[in-house]
Design an enzyme around this catalytic site. Structure first.
Site, short mmCIF file in Angstrom:
data_model
loop_
_atom_site.label_atom_id
_atom_site.label_comp_id
_atom_site.label_asym_id
_atom_site.label_seq_id
_atom_site.Cartn_x
_atom_site.Cartn_y
_atom_site.Cartn_z
N CYS A 32 0.83 -1.21 0.00
CA CYS A 32 0.00 0.00 0.00
C CYS A 32 0.86 1.26 0.00
O CYS A 32 1.57 1.53 0.97
CB CYS A 32 -0.91 -0.07 1.23
SG CYS A 32 -1.69 1.47 1.70
N CYS A 35 0.14 3.79 2.77
CA CYS A 35 0.60 3.22 4.05
C CYS A 35 2.08 3.51 4.24
O CYS A 35 2.53 3.82 5.35
CB CYS A 35 0.37 1.71 4.10
SG CYS A 35 -1.35 1.21 3.98
#
Length: 107
Positions: A32, A35
């Site tokens: 991600c 993230c």
């Protein structure tokens, strides 16, 4: 860089959120992009708030039970718990001051 945030798993989640301090949990995954952007910010907050709060990270690929219980569909999702109860939720990569403000509100 030292790892300040603790690793949260399906197995230790309940023990961690029942801390006597507010708890910030970052639900993330290796693949991600957002993230990865917010990860260093979470680590910074973990270091700065080590006396006032517990900060942890849960890899949603390695742990599926807790993310499923909370209906997490987008990551990063950050949740703040106090006394074992969810008090705030942030979805997406947000600036550090937003996380700090929400964590301060729980303290």
């Amino acid at each position: 860089m030292a790892k300040n945030a603790i690793e949260v798993t399906d197995n230790n989640f309940q023990d961690i959120i029942n801390s006597d301090k507010p708890v910030l949990v970052d639900f993330w995954a290796e693949w991600c992009g957002p993230c990865k952007m917010i990860g260093p910010v979470v680590e910074e907050i973990a270091g700065e708030y080590s006396e006032k709060a517990v900060v942890g990270k849960m890899d949603v690929d390695a742990n599926s039970t807790i993310p499923a219980q909370f209906g997490i569909r987008s990551i990063p999702t950050l949740m703040i718990f106090k006394g074992g109860e969810l008090v705030d939720k942030i979805v997406g990569a947000v600036p550090k001051h937003v996380l700090v403000q929400k964590l301060d509100a729980a303290i």
